[in-house]
Design an enzyme around this catalytic site. Structure first.
Site, PDB file in Angstrom:
ATOM      1  N   GLU A 165     -11.494  -1.957   2.249  1.00 15.31           N
ATOM      2  CA  GLU A 165     -10.280  -1.301   2.731  1.00 15.31           C
ATOM      3  C   GLU A 165      -9.742  -0.251   1.764  1.00 15.31           C
ATOM      4  O   GLU A 165     -10.305   0.000   0.715  1.00 15.31           O
ATOM      5  CB  GLU A 165      -9.211  -2.348   3.026  1.00 15.31           C
ATOM      6  CG  GLU A 165      -8.868  -3.266   1.871  1.00 15.31           C
ATOM      7  CD  GLU A 165      -7.867  -4.342   2.271  1.00 15.31           C
ATOM      8  OE1 GLU A 165      -7.332  -4.272   3.388  1.00 15.31           O
ATOM      9  OE2 GLU A 165      -7.607  -5.249   1.461  1.00 15.31           O
ATOM     10  N   ASP A 179       0.833  -1.208   0.000  1.00 14.81           N
ATOM     11  CA  ASP A 179       0.000   0.000   0.000  1.00 14.81           C
ATOM     12  C   ASP A 179       0.864   1.253   0.000  1.00 14.81           C
ATOM     13  O   ASP A 179       1.827   1.350   0.759  1.00 14.81           O
ATOM     14  CB  ASP A 179      -0.891   0.032   1.242  1.00 14.81           C
ATOM     15  CG  ASP A 179      -1.815  -1.167   1.337  1.00 14.81           C
ATOM     16  OD1 ASP A 179      -1.775  -2.010   0.428  1.00 14.81           O
ATOM     17  OD2 ASP A 179      -2.559  -1.260   2.324  1.00 14.81           O
TER      18      ASP A 179
END
EC number: 2.4.1.10
Length: 879
Positions: free
Chosen positions: A565, A312
């Site tokens: 998410e 990420d």
């Protein structure tokens, strides 16, 4: 005037009136016909799709091969091929081949390989091939094959495959393939669902049976209404099913936020299967993908130089949401760690590059934000960052605690970064004000203790992470984050009985309801699913913020999914777009997940919502919320995830999508580290739909500009091609999912994102090169026909007959100085014609020259008719 004179006068007048009316009608017909032609020639906005070969069926297992034969006659799956034409209206699918015709209607096909059996049920999917054009107007997914054209008006899918022939009637076919093997174990868990649902017989037009009437009386009012709406014969219901239906909560009380429903989950999963280029992540050229040079750095846990995976990542953004030009640099924070480290190595690092520099090799690493004495007990996960008014960077991230055998106790945290910046680079000077912001409140959002003390930790998923900061125009800051719902609307078996969680019509809802009830594992997952996208407000202390107020979730996924998410918000114009990454495997439909994994080899997606204000209420984009879908198996080099959208300067209807590529721990092979993926563009359309565009960048490009585009990064789904999306050896390689180990990607089919030069439908009417037709009648160079009768220079006599003081004596008509004597008999007709022309002014596509010609002919006819009437009158008077 004698009686006979009056008759002749009236005859002449009526002749003139009829002539003018006829001329007006003729002109109107001409204009209307032209306008209809223009209207019917509107561009439908459907892009061509480039397909090689590969057929895909929306079932549990799909394996296709050239020269394979498949067919049916009431069939929900469909395949179309070279030179095939489909023109159905409301069609669930069509299957056709090279010059072949398919007339099948309900096929429950199973496609098997050597020693393998696959039982696909209710196929709704579709695949297509090279250079196909689809003209569907309201279409959920439509892809066709070589030079095939589809003109369906409401078409759910179409599928194509080379040399495939379809022609059987209600056939359960099996097709053998020597090259691929696929086994689906999900049938053990789902077959009973199909059997139970099959007992729900449909009603007919006959008089209800005694059993039907008796069972309807056993149902409460709302349940009976739902059964009748679903056209289910109540007589086929068992007492147990009636008892369950009577437990349903049909309340339509206003929801506090948006819902991702079970129907939405199905739409997302099916979009992955269909591989629709509108949503599918572009194929990338596997040979062009590089490990990130800046990922070779000092590891936060070992303190030694190492090659790290990159997962990420997010940019430092300015208060408007654009990537910040921070003293000439672009700054990115990323989760990184050494692959295959026991108990994990997940920490965050600061990366930087010159602002606008698109060269992937130019990125540098300023190091671990929290130093090099980190451990695997306390780790940092993803978040966001914004520039403070004083020039510092405010970091928001996830603090993850695994001490005392905790299972990922996640909390929202913040810290202030002070940086040293000069021409030589960026360095972390200090990190101040680190503290936990939010641990859940138990009411709006689940706490770790609530999760830990729950009934089934093994199947539950606890989430409180990925804080994304949003600054409003007045300076207020909010955090939007991933969470699970709290006691306000908590996870439980009761959620299965909440009709609002299903999201479809009564037929879909009842079918899904019994599907969950009859599948123990899916029912358990549904009772635990309580994902949420949360929001809270911070106080005005930018460098040391605290939570000021906590609100109900913006979106909840009760009963449908337990995880949404990487939440982020992009403001475009006056609208707020809310995005999140998700996996179908976190949902409560394991059969749907098995289908995604089998056909595509992955189950990841990006979902999106839109609202007029930050606090909602949000509406799902593309009806189900799906924005992006996986394109390749999870163990390919070019597999992507963790999508993050940023606005594009100068393009208020586009976002740039970033992600990481190659799953961690060498999922795509030894030496293939997880790395930043090429970015690409998604178009946001005015009708709240989205389209993936054929625009890709170098890896790690966060700022789209004129130098960003690099078509060499785009790939194709073709084994051995120079720009193949797969590395050698990746085709057919099984994906090892800890609980699922099977062959995957057996239904992959090529797709091609839309080229911006082929505008989506909403763009067509406003394209300057295609002016909208109303411009024609108001063009000064093309005067409309009413100008003639109202021209002051034209001495038309109608003024005289409408003057009350003017007598109706015939003296004026015979005056040679007034050649327009028909004024009296055409008075009524002239007024009618003038009004009619005025009403035609807004007509589209009027041909001016045609209108003038028809008007001139009409006037001549009117004059001729009037003259005949006048001559008749004169002759009678002379007599």
């Amino acid at each position: 005037m004698t009686k006979e004179h009056k008759k002749m006068y009236k005859a002449g007048k009526y002749w003139a009136v009829a002539t003018l009316v006829s001329a007006s009608i003729l002109m109107e017909v001409g204009v209307t016909t032209h306008a209809d032609a223009v209207e019917n020639n509107k561009y439908d906005g459907t892009a061509n799709v480039n397909i090689d070969c590969q057929a895909n069926v929306d079932g549990k297992i799909i394996s296709t091969d050239d020269n394979a034969t498949s067919g049916s006659t009431k069939q929900e799956s469909s395949i179309a091929n070279d030179n095939a034409t489909s023109g159905s209206t409301k069609q669930e699918s069509s299957i056709a081949n090279d010059n072949a015709t398919s007339g099948s209607t309900k096929q429950e096909s199973s496609i098997a390989n050597d020693n393998a059996t696959s039982g696909s049920t209710k196929q709704e999917s579709s695949v297509a091939n090279d250079n196909a054009t689809s003209g569907s107007t309201k279409q959920e997914s439509s892809v066709a094959n070589d030079n095939a054209t589809s003109g369906s008006t409401k078409q759910e899918s179409s599928v194509a495959n080379d040399n495939a022939t379809s022609g059987s009637t209600k056939q359960e076919s099996s097709v053998a393939n020597d090259t691929k093997t696929a086994v689906v174990d999900e049938s053990k868990n789902t077959s009973n669902t199909e059997n139970d649902n099959s007992q729900l017989k449909q009603t007919n037009n006959e008089q209800p049976s005694a059993a039907t009437q008796a069972n309807l009386k056993k149902l409460n009012h709302e349940a009976a209404k739902a059964v009748q709406n679903a056209k289910i014969d109540a007589g086929s219901l068992t007492d147990e099913q009636i008892n369950e239906l009577n437990k349903i909560n049909f309340s339509k009380s206003a929801e506090k936020g948006a819902k991702l429903t079970f129907k939405d989950l199905e739409g997302i999963g099916n979009a992955i299967v269909k591989q629709d280029p509108q949503y599918a992540v572009p194929y990338f050229n596997a040979k062009e993908i590089k490990n990130m040079p800046a990922s070779y750095t000092v590891d936060a846990q070992t303190g030694k130089m190492a090659h790290l995976d990159v997962w990420d990542s997010w940019p430092v953004q300015d208060p408007t949401g654009y990537v910040s030009n921070y003293k000439g640099y672009q700054l990115v924070i990323a989760m990184m760690g050494i692959p295959n480290t026991p108990n994990g190595d997940n920490h965050i690092y600061l990366l930087y590059n010159k602002y606008g520099d698109n060269d992937f090799s130019h990125w540098r690493n300023a190091g671990s934000i929290f130093g090099t004495n980190e451990n695997n007990v306390y780790q940092e996960w993803s978040g966001s960052a914004i520039v403070n008014d004083n020039g510092t960077i405010q970091l928001f991230y996830t603090s993850n605690d695994t001490s005392d055998y905790k299972l990922n106790d996640q909390r929202l945290a913040t810290a202030t970064l002070n940086l040293d910046v000069d021409d030589n680079g960026v360095a972390i000077k200090s990190v101040d004000n680190y503290h936990i912001l939010f641990e859940g409140d138990g009411f709006h959002y689940q706490t770790y203790d609530q999760f830990a003390n729950g009934k089934d930790r093994k199947n539950d998923d606890y989430c409180l992470r990925d804080p994304h900061v949003v600054q409003s125009e007045n300076g207020d800051r909010y955090l939007v984050f991933e969470a699970n719902t709290g006691m306000e609307d908590y996870q439980s078996d009761d959620q299965i009985y909440n009709w609002a969680n299903y999201g479809g019509d009564d037929a879909f809802n009842i079918k899904s309801f019994f599907k969950l009830l009859n599948n123990k594992n899916d029912r358990e997952l549904a009772s635990l699913a309580n994902g949420a996208i949360g929001i809270l407000k911070l106080n005005n202390d930018q460098t040391n913020p605290k939570v000021e107020e906590v609100y109900s979730p913006l979106v909840s996924t009760l009963m449908a999914s337990d995880e949404v998410e990487r939440v982020n918000v992009v403001k475009l114009g006056d609208k707020y777009y809310l995005f999140s990454a998700t996996r179908v495997s976190r949902g409560s439909d394991r059969e749907l997940n098995a289908k995604d994994i089998t056909i595509v080899g992955d189950n990841v997606a990006m979902i999106g919502y839109v609202s007029d204000n930050l606090m909602g209420k949000y509406k799902p984009l593309n009806n189900s919320g799906v924005v992006l879908t996986a394109s390749v198996p999870a163990n390919w080099r070019t597999a992507t995830y963790s999508y993050y959208a940023v606005p594009v300067e100068g393009h208020p209807d586009q976002v740039l999508i970033t992600s990481y590529m190659s799953n961690k721990d060498f999922a795509s092979g030894e030496g293939n580290y997880a790395t930043l993926a090429p970015s690409f563009i998604v178009q946001i359309n005015p009708d709240d739909t989205t389209t993936v565009l054929a625009r890709a960048t170098n890896q790690g490009d966060w700022v789209w500009d004129d130098s960003s585009r690099n078509d060499n990064m785009l790939g194709v789904l073709k084994e051995g091609a120079v720009n193949s999306a797969a590395l050698p050896g990746e085709w057919g390689k099984p994906v090892d999912w800890s609980l699922i180990n099977r062959s995957s990607g057996l239904g992959l089919k090529p797709h091609q994102p839309v080229n911006p030069s082929q505008p989506t439908t909403p763009a067509t009417p406003v394209n300057p090169s295609q002016p909208t037709t109303p411009a024609t009648p108001v063009n000064p160079s093309q005067p409309t026909t009413p100008a003639t009768p109202v021209n002051p220079s034209a001495t038309t006599t109608p003024a005289t007959p409408v003057n009350p003081s003017a007598t109706t004596t015939p003296a004026k008509p015979v005056n040679p100085s007034q050649p327009t004597t028909p004024a009296k008999p055409v008075q009524a007709g002239q007024a009618t014609a003038t009004n009619f022309v005025d009403q035609r002014l807004p007509q589209t596509g009027e041909n001016n020259s045609q209108s003038q010609t028809m008007s001139f002919i009409g006037i001549l006819l009117a004059m001729f008719g009037s003259l005949l009437g006048f001559l008749g009158i004169k002759k009678r008077r002379n007599d």
